[in-house]
Design an enzyme around this catalytic site. Structure first.
Site, PDB file in Angstrom:
ATOM      1  N   MET C 143     -29.322 -86.334   1.696  1.00  0.00           N
ATOM      2  CA  MET C 143     -30.262 -87.426   1.949  1.00  0.00           C
ATOM      3  C   MET C 143     -30.321 -87.837   3.418  1.00  0.00           C
ATOM      4  O   MET C 143     -31.346 -87.808   4.060  1.00  0.00           O
ATOM      5  CB  MET C 143     -29.794 -88.699   1.208  1.00  0.00           C
ATOM      6  CG  MET C 143     -30.084 -88.738  -0.244  1.00  0.00           C
ATOM      7  SD  MET C 143     -31.832 -89.095  -0.460  1.00  0.00           S
ATOM      8  CE  MET C 143     -31.909 -88.972  -2.257  1.00  0.00           C
ATOM      9  N   LYS C 144     -29.124 -88.248   3.839  1.00  0.00           N
ATOM     10  CA  LYS C 144     -28.949 -88.871   5.147  1.00  0.00           C
ATOM     11  C   LYS C 144     -29.387 -87.968   6.300  1.00  0.00           C
ATOM     12  O   LYS C 144     -29.902 -88.438   7.314  1.00  0.00           O
ATOM     13  CB  LYS C 144     -27.465 -89.180   5.289  1.00  0.00           C
ATOM     14  CG  LYS C 144     -27.105 -90.117   6.385  1.00  0.00           C
ATOM     15  CD  LYS C 144     -25.605 -90.442   6.263  1.00  0.00           C
ATOM     16  CE  LYS C 144     -24.964 -90.371   7.644  1.00  0.00           C
ATOM     17  NZ  LYS C 144     -23.484 -90.390   7.564  1.00  0.00           N
ATOM     18  N   GLY C 145     -29.190 -86.672   6.105  1.00  0.00           N
ATOM     19  CA  GLY C 145     -29.588 -85.756   7.154  1.00  0.00           C
ATOM     20  C   GLY C 145     -28.702 -85.826   8.369  1.00  0.00           C
ATOM     21  O   GLY C 145     -27.519 -86.122   8.249  1.00  0.00           O
TER      22      GLY C 145
END
Ligand code: B12
Ligand code: B12
Ligand SMILES: Cc1ncc(COP(=O)(O)O)c(C=O)c1O
Ligand SMILES: Cc1ncc(COP(=O)(O)O)c(C=O)c1O
Lengths: 520, 262, 262, 520
Positions: C143-145
Site C-alpha cells: 500500500m504505502k509504497g
C-alpha cells in the site's frame, strides 16, 4: 559524568521501566512452565554431550529426539541423562553415543529416585559450571594483565564463510585496531533446529557457528591479542532456533559477546513467540553467568521502519530487553542494548536527531555498554559519501560515549566487507575517536533546544507505548503488529512443536547453579 | 614478518599463495577484487554506464560492477566500480633499485665523518626552479628537523646551507661552488605536467658543463621523486616521502668515501 | 541536455570530443585519469609497491602512481593509486537493451486496465529462496509504497499478493497457481557468490515444467538485477535500483495485452 | 546569536584591536607618502588604458615606464595622463598607444595647470567609478532577484591552466552546489610586475589572471547562476606585484571575491615590505568600493608553522588585516579573514582545539564572512582518510557558522583537483551542512572546559603579541621574523625599485572618489 544532558524527566523513565518490568513479570510464569528442545539439548551439551553421528546429526539432537519420541521431554534431559548415568555407570557422552548407536533405550532403563538423579547430574553440572567460571576468570585476568581497548570498543565483522579465511581477516582487523570480532553466521543458520559441528569452510554471507569454529577463532584472537597488547573479544550470534545451545557453546569456549534479543527471532525470523520467549530466558542465564555481553537487536527495527518516526519503538524495546535480561540474572554491565544511526542522510538537521537519540539511550541506560549500529539502509554505491556517513556516525558515538561501536563499511550497499574495507572503516573510527576523545565532556545541549525536545518527545512516546503493552500483554502486542510493523500469531512461525510443558518433576540443574549463585 | 607475513593459526587459509602469479585480494585469495573511480566525458545514461563497464572489461577486469554513477553537471558522468582483475604479476621477479646503505643515526654520521673524512662536509640545498615548497627541504636541513629527527644544520661535522625557495639553477650552482660544496641537494614538490623533469635535468647539465659532476654528490628529493627516477636523470640518489636528515646524510658521507671525495 | 551536454560558453574547451574513442577524464580531455584501490597479498615493502605499479601497467594504465600504501597487518598491502587509462571505448556503438515501454503513472495503469484488460490483474510477489530482504519487494507491492510512489496493493484493478520472504520456489509457484496469477514478480537482494542465479533459474524451470511459461508474465528485481541479466536467464524483465510500482505495473499490463493474456 | 560561547574577555579583545589599530595607524603616513609602479598602472587602467603592444607588453606598463624614465612618477600617472589629454585632446587609451608607438613623449607635451588637469582626469575617472558602482548594483540585483546559496558559501578552485577548461569545471561545480569559484593563478604570476593580456590556455597549476579571462569566466558564471538560481561568485587573487591592478580589473569585470592580504606577499612571496604595504592600501580601496569580499591569507602561516603552537599568530594577523582594511574603507562585511583547519589529525582532542579556534574567530569578528581553509598539510595519499579529515573540517565550519568554506579535496596531497574530486568535495560539505544545519545554535561549550580555555589562552597570546608589535612597529617586527618565522629585511625582496615618494602635487583621483564617497 551522568549529567542529564537532555533534561529528561527521570520520573517518566522510572514509569517506563516499571511498565517494562511488569510486562516481563507478566510472562515469566509462562516461561517457567515451559521448556523446549533446544533448552534440553543445551542441558545435554552442558553435561558433556557433543559430536555427531555418521549422518552428521549432532548427538544432543539425537538424545533429545529420543527422549521426545518417548514423551519424556516434560521431565527434562537432565532427568533422563541422570537416570541413565545411575543405571549404566556411563558418562553422558557415552550414553548419547549409545543412544545414537541404538544400543541404549533411555525409557527402558531402570527408574531411579529423583534425589539420586539430581545428585548424580549435579556432580557433572558443577564441573561444567566451574569450567565456565574459569573462562570468565581467564578473561578478567587477560584484561588485567594484558589490557583492553578504550570504549567505544571497535566491533567489526568477518563474514567470508570460511573459518580459516575469517581468522586471517580477524587478525588483520585486530592489528588495525579492532576490539571485538564478530563472526557473522551464514544466511540460513538461524532457522536450523540444530547446531552444525566441526570446522567449516562453506557459508553464504557468513560462517557457520560451530563449537570448533568458536575454538579456532578464540585461539587466533588470544594469539593476536597477546601480540597487540589488548584482549580481543569474540562475538557470535545466539538468536534463532538454538539460542541457549549457542550460548552454552560460547560460554564453554570463552566467547565474550553474543547477539541475543528477547524478540528478534519472533519479529525478524518468524520464530514462534512461545519458543523464543522460553529459549531466550535460559540463553541469557548462561550469558549472564559467563560474563558475556549480550547485544540486542533494536537496530533491526530501523532497517525496515523509519528511524525518525519509529524511534520510540527502539527505546521501548530496550526497556523490555533490559527487564528480560535482569530476570535472567544478567547485570546491566553486560547489556549491550542495540540502537542504530539510520536516518536519511539528506534530512535537514538529521544529525541532531541522531545525537539526541544516542544521548538519550546513554542517559537512560547509564551502565549498559550500548551497541551502536552504523548506517546501512541509506548507504548506496557511492563509497565516498558512505565513508562520510560513517564518519558522522562515529562522531555521534564519541559525542555520546557509546559502549560498542560497529564502524560502518563504505561498501555496505555493495558487498560483505573486503579486507581493505574493514581497514578503512577502523581507521575512520579510530581517527575520530582519538581526535574528539573528550568531546562528550565538553559539549552541552541548549536548554529546550531541538536536541533536548526531541529526546523528551521520544521518551514520552516510548513510555506511552509501554503502558499500552502492559495493558495488552506482550504476546497480544506482537500479534497485533505493534513492533516493527510485523504481526506474528501466537501459534504461528517456526519451532512451536519444540515447546513443551514441564512436568512437576522437571529439573534443569544449570538454572539454579548459574542464577542462584552468580546472578546479581 | 615472514614472506607471507601470516601467523601460524591462519596459514591454513592461504597456504596456496603462488608468488609468481599474484592478484588483488578482496576477501578470498585470487578473487582479484579492485575498486575504481573515474569520469567519462559522456552524458549520464544507461549507455554511459555500459561504456564504463566496457572500459573495465578492456582493462582485463572480470565482472565489472558499476556500484554508483552520477551526473557531474556538464554532460560527464562519474563512476564508482568494483571488479575482478584477471592479470597476474610475478612477485618473485621484482627487483627495486634502492639507496642501499645501512642508515646511520645522527651520532653515527658524526662519528663516520670524524673517522673517515676528517674535515667538515659542506651540503648546499634548495628548492629550485619555480618551486616554493620549502617545508620538505627545511625538514631535511633546518636545525629543528622534522618528526623528532634533527636536521643537517645540527650535525657536527656538517656545514649545511639552505638557500630557500624558487632558486634558479644557475644561481644555486654558483653559490654551491662558492661554498665549496661536497653535495648539492634539491627539492621538487610541484610535479604537475612533469615540470620538475626539465628543471632537474637542467641542473645536472649545468653541473656537467662546469666539469663538476665527479666531484659532487648530487641528490634530489620530494614526494614524487623516486630513487629510480633520480638515477635515470643523472642524480646519485632520490628521496621521497618519509625521508629524514639521517637518510640523506648517511648517503652523502658514504658516497664521498666510496668515490674518494674526502 | 545535448549529446555533449555542455553549454555554449564552454564548448571551446572540448569541441574535440571524439565519441568513437572515449577515455576517462580527469581535468583535461583524454587524460585518461582513473583512481584505483586494491590489496595485494604480499608484505608491505618497496617490492609490493612495484608490484602494484606493474599490475596497473598490465591493465593498460599509463604513468601509474602509488599515492598511498599501507600494511594491512597480515602480510598484505593496501594501495591507493592514480593513473591514466590508455584504452578507448566506442560510445557510438553502444546499445543497451531496455524495458522499452513508456511508463504510465498509477492512474494511467488503472485506465489502461479498464480499457484493455477489463478484469482484475493478479500479481503475486515474494522474496524467494533464502533471501529475507523484503524492503525492496515491499516498496513495490505494499500500500504505502516507497519514496512517495504508492505500491501495487493500492492500484485499482490490480490484486497484489505479497508472499513475504524466504519463500521456497515450489511453494511460491503453487500459491501463484492457486491465486490464478497473471504475473509473478520476485526479488533477489543477496547476490554474494551469485546465489541468486541458481535460485532464479530454478523458478523459471519450475514454471516451464508446469507448462505456464507462456501464460505468465515473469519479472525479477533487486539492486543487482539488470534487465539484461533477467532476459538472459529467461525472465520477461528485470528491474533494479530506482524502480517504483508504476514501472513494473506498466510493464506487466502492456505485456499482457501484447501477448494476448487478457 | 552572538552569545560569547567561549566566555572570552571582550575587554582583552578591545585591547588587542586597539593595538592593531595603532600598528596600522603608525604605518599610514608612510603609505600616504608613497606610490608604486603598480599603483600608477592601476590609475592608468582605471582611466581606460588597456591592451598590449606587438611585443605583448601591456600598455599600462609602457606608460608608467615612460613616465618613470623621465623621473615623472612622483607626480603620479593621473597628472601625466591628464596633461596629455589636455595637450592632445586624445583619450587616455589613444595617448598610451601613442606613447607605445613612440609618437608621443609625455614630458615634451606642454604644461597645464594642476586644476585643469584634475578636472579633465576626474571626468574620465567618474565614469569608471560609475561603471564599478553599476557592477556592484548588478550583483546586488542578481542576488535579490535570482538568489544566492546559504552560508557557509562553498568555495572551490579551478586550476587547469586553460581558461576554457576552467569554465567547464566551474560550471560543473556550480551545478554541483558551489557558491564561489576561484580561478587559481599560475604558479609564477605573483612575481610578474605586469598583468598578462587576453584569454590564456597555458598555466602551471593555475590559469593566468587576465582581464579577458575574468570576463570569460564572469559570463560563464552568470549563465550557470541563472540556470541554477544562485548568484555564483567569482574569485581571483590580488596578491603579488600587481595588487591594485588586479583589484581594478576585478572591479571592472565584476569579480566578487579577491585574495588580498596586507602581509602575505612580504612573508610568502618575498616581496619588499614597503611595496606591499603601499600596494595593498590602494587595492583594498578598490575592493572595498566594488563590494568585493577580500580573503586574507592567515591560513598560510599554518602550512609551515605548527597550528597548535602558532594559533595566536593567526589571530594577531587577523586583527592587523582588519585594521588595514578599515583604513582602506573596506567594511567588516567584506572582510573574509582567513584561518585554517591544519592540526595534525592524529592529535588527541585536536578537533576540540580546531573547534575552539574557529569559534573564537567567529566571536571576535562577528560580521566578517570568515574564510575557512581546509586541511592540506596533513593530507596524504590516503584519499579515504583525507575525505574524513575534510568531513571533520566541514563539521567545525557549520558548528561555528563560518562564512566562506573551502571544502577540502580528498586528493590534496596528490594533484590539483580532478572534476570528480571537486564533486565529491562539494557533496561532502553539502551533506554535512544540511544534516547539521542548526547545530551551532544547539550546542554549548562547557564552562571552563578545554574548548573555552584554549580560546582564552590563544586570545591572550595574540593580545600580547600585538602589544609587542605595537612597541616594535610592523616593519621591524617582520624584519625580526616574528610572523610565520620568516625574516624579511626592510629593503630586501622584490619590487622595491617600483616604490616612489610622492610629490606634493601628486594626485590619484580614485582614492577620493572611492574612499570619500562610498567608504563606510
Ligand atoms: C604547504 C603547501 C603549500 C604552501 C608552501 C609553503 C612552503 N613554504 O613550503 C603554499 C601555500 C605556499 C603552497 C603553494 C602552492 N602549491 Co602547494 N602544497 C602544500 C601542501 C599542502 C603540503 C606540502 C608540504 O609541506 N608537505 C610536507 C613536507 C614535509 O613533505 P615533502 O615536501 O614531501 O618532504 C618530504 C619528502 O618528500 C622529502 N623531501 C622533500 N624534498 C626533499 C629534498 C631532499 C634533498 C631530500 C633528501 C628529501 C626531500 O623529505 C621531506 C621530509 O620527509 C601540498 C599538499 C600536500 N598535503 O602534500 C600542496 C601541493 C604540493 N601544492 C600544490 C600546488 C599546485 C601549489 C601551487 C602551485 C598552487 C597555486 N597555483 O597557487 C602553489 C605554488 C607554489 C610554488 N610556486 O611552488 C600541489 C602540487 C600538485 C603537483 N603534484 O604538482 C599540491 C600537491 C596540492 C594540490 N593537490 O594541488 N603550497
Ligand atoms: C536492510 C538490510 C537487511 C535487513 C533486511 C530487513 C528486511 N526485512 O528486508 C536485515 C538486517 C534482516 C539483513 C540481513 C542480512 N543481510 Co542485509 N542488508 C540490508 C541493507 C542495509 C538494505 C537493503 C534495503 O532494504 N534496501 C532498500 C530497498 C528499497 O532497495 P532494494 O532492495 O534495492 O529495492 C529496490 C530495487 O532493487 C527494486 N527491487 C527490489 N526487489 C524488486 C523486485 C521486483 C519484482 C521489482 C520490480 C523491483 C525490485 O525496487 C526497490 C525499490 O526501488 C543492505 C545494504 C544496502 N544499503 O543496500 C544490506 C545487504 C543487502 N545485506 C547483505 C547481507 C549479506 C545480509 C545477511 C546475509 C547478513 C548475515 N549474514 O546475517 C543477512 C541475511 C538475510 C537473508 N537471509 O537474506 C548484503 C548483501 C551482499 C550481497 N551483495 O550479496 C548487503 C548488501 C550488506 C553488505 N554489504 O553486506 N539485511
Ligand atoms: C539480535 C540479532 N540476532 C541475530 C542477528 C543475525 O541474524 P540471523 O538470524 O540471520 O543470524 C541479528 C542481526 O542483526 C540480530 O540483531
Ligand atoms: C592572500 C593570498 N594571496 C595569494 C595566494 C596565492 O599565491 P600566489 O602568490 O602564488 O598567487 C594565496 C595562497 O594561499 C593567499 O593566501
Amino acid at each position: 559524568m551522568q549529567k542529564n544532558k537532555l533534561n529528561l524527566d527521570f520520573g517518566l523513565v522510572a514509569e517506563a521501566r516499571q511498565s517494562a518490568a511488569r510486562i516481563a513479570a507478566d510472562i515469566q510464569p509462562f516461561i517457567d512452565q515451559h521448556s523446549s528442545v533446544t533448552v534440553e539439548r543445551t542441558v545435554a551439551r552442558l553435561l558433556g554431550i557433543d559430536g555427531i553421528d555418521e549422518l552428521e546429526r549432532p548427538l544432543p539432537n539425537i538424545m533429545i529426539e529420543a527422549i521426545k519420541k518417548e514423551g519424556g521431554l516434560p521431565l527434562g534431559a537432565a532427568y533422563w541423562i541422570g537416570r541413565a548415568m545411575l543405571a549404566t555407570g556411563k558418562t553422558p557422552q557415552e550414553i548419547a553415543e549409545g543412544v545414537a548407536a541404538g544400543e541404549i533405550e533411555l525409557a527402558k532403563l531402570p527408574e531411579k529416585s529423583v534425589e539420586d538423579i539430581q545428585a548424580a547430574v549435579n556432580k557433572v553440572a558443577v564441573k561444567t559450571v566451574e569450567r565456565i567460571r574459569a573462562n570468565r576468570a581467564h578473561r578478567e585476568d587477560f584484561i588485567k594483565n594484558v589490557g583492553e581497548g578504550p570504549k567505544p570498543y571497535l566491533y567489526v565483522i568477518v563474514a567470508t564463510g570460511n573459518i580459516y579465511e575469517d581468522v586471517l581477516q580477524a587478525q588483520a582487523a585486530a592489528r588495525q585496531g579492532a576490539d571485538v570480532i564478530a563472526v557473522i553466521r551464514t544466511t540460513a543458520q538461524s532457522l536450523l533446529d540444530y547446531v552444525p559441528y566441526g570446522p567449516t569452510t562453506e557459508g553464504f554471507g557468513g560462517t557457520y557457528a560451530t563449537q570448533e569454529n568458536f575454538r579456532i577463532m578464540r585461539r587466533a584472537l588470544d594469539e593476536v591479542g597477546n601480540e597487540v597488547g589488548r584482549y580481543i573479544r569474540l562475538c557470535n550470534y545466539c538468536s534463532g532456533l538454538c539460542m541457549p545451545e549457542i550460548a552454552a557453546m560460547g560460554a564453554l569456549e570463552r566467547l565474550d559477546v553474543m547477539l541475543n534479543d528477547a524478540l528478534y527471532g519472533i519479529l525478524f525470523r518468524d520464530i514462534n513467540m512461545q519458543r523464543t520467549l522460553v529459549d531466550q530466558y535460559f540463553s541469557r542465564i548462561i550469558n549472564g553467568f559467563a560474563g558475556i555481553i549480550i547485544n540486542t537487536g533494536e537496530d533491526n527495527y530501523l532497517t525496515t521502519a523509519d528511524a525518525v518516526e519509529e524511534a520510540h519503538t527502539v527505546l521501548a524495546s530496550q526497556f523490555i530487553n533490559e527487564q528480560f535480561a535482569l530476570r535472567a540474572g544478567l547485570p546491566e554491565e553486560q547489556m549491550g542494548l542495540g540502537h542504530a544511526f539510520e536516518m536519511n542522510p539528506n534530512l535537514k538537521d538529521g544529525f541532531l536527531l541522531e545525537l539526541s537519540q544516542a544521548q538519550m539511550a546513554r542517559d537512560i541506560f547509564p551502565k549498559a555498554p550500548l551497541k551502536y549500529m552504523p548506517p546501512t539502509k541509506f548507504m548506496n554505491g557511492n563509497i565516498f559519501k558512505g565513508h562520510v556517513q560513517d564518519a558522522l556516525f562515529n562522531m555521534v558515538s564519541i559525542m555520546t560515549n557509546q559502549g560498542i561501536q560497529l564502524p560502518g563499511m563504505l561498501t555496505e550497499a555493495i558487498h560483505t566487507p573486503l579486507l581493505q574495507d574493514r581497514a578503512l572503516s577502523i581507521e575512520n573510527a579510530r581517527y575520530i575517536f582519538n581526535n574528539m576523545r573528550s568531546i562528550s565532556d565538553e559539549i552541552e545541549f541548549k536548554e529546550g533546544g531541538m536536541i533536548q525536545s526531541r529526546a523528551q518527545a521520544v521518551l514520552a512516546d516510548a513510555a506511552a507505548m509501554l503502558k499500552d503493552i502492559e495493558q495488552e500483554g506482550i504476546m497480544s502486542t506482537i500479534e497485533k503488529g505493534k513492533f516493527a510493523g510485523v504481526k506474528r500469531p501466537m501459534n504461528g512461525g517456526k519451532g512451536l512443536d519444540g515447546v513443551v510443558v514441564k512436568d512437576a518433576l522437571y529439573f534443569n540443574p544449570f538454572i539454579e547453579l548459574m542464577l542462584g549463585k552468580e546472578g546479581e | 614478518m615472514s614472506a607471507d607475513g601470516r601467523s601460524t593459526t591462519s596459514t591454513t587459509a592461504h597456504s596456496t599463495i603462488d608468488l609468481t602469479k599474484i592478484k588483488p585480494y578482496g576477501d578470498t585469495l585470487n578473487d582479484g577484487m579492485m575498486q575504481f573511480s573515474f569520469t567519462l566525458p559522456v552524458p549520464y545514461s544507461d549507455e554511459a554506464r555500459e561504456a564504463a563497464r566496457l572500459y573495465l572489461l578492456k582493462m582485463g577486469v572480470d565482472e565489472p560492477q558499476i556500484s554508483h554513477y552520477e551526473d557531474l553537471g556538464v554532460g560527464y558522468t562519474f563512476f564508482v566500480c568494483y571488479g575482478k582483475g584477471t592479470h597476474t604479476v610475478d612477485f618473485t621477479k621484482i627487483e627495486v633499485p634502492k639507496v642501499d646503505v645501512e642508515v646511520m643515526d645522527k651520532y653515527g654520521v658524526e662519528d663516520y665523518i670524524k673517522e673517515n673524512i676528517k674535515r667538515p662536509v659542506v651540503i648546499v640545498g634548495a628548492c629550485t626552479g619555480t618551486d616554493a615548497h620549502t617545508v620538505g627541504i627545511d625538514a631535511i636541513m633546518n636545525m629543528k628537523g622534522y618528526d623528532g629527527h634533527y636536521g643537517l644544520e645540527r650535525y657536527e661535522g656538517i656545514e649545511a646551507y639552505n638557500l630557500g625557495s624558487q632558486m634558479p639553477n644557475e644561481e644555486f650552482l654558483a653559490k654551491a661552488i662558492e661554498l665549496n660544496a661536497d653535495a648539492v641537494i634539491v627539492s621538487q614538490v610541484v610535479t604537475q605536467k612533469d615540470v620538475h623533469i626539465p628543471n632537474l635535468t637542467n641542473l645536472i647539465e649545468l653541473i656537467e658543463a662546469e666539469g663538476l659532476r665527479d666531484k659532487l654528490v648530487v641528490v634530489a628529493g620530494g614526494p614524487r621523486i623516486s630513487h629510480e627516477l633520480a638515477k635515470e636523470i643523472g642524480y646519485d640518489a632520490g628521496f621521497s616521502t618519509g625521508t629524514y636528515a639521517e637518510h640523506v646524510a648517511t648517503f652523502v658521507v658514504t658516497q664521498m668515501v666510496q668515490r674518494g671525495l674526502v
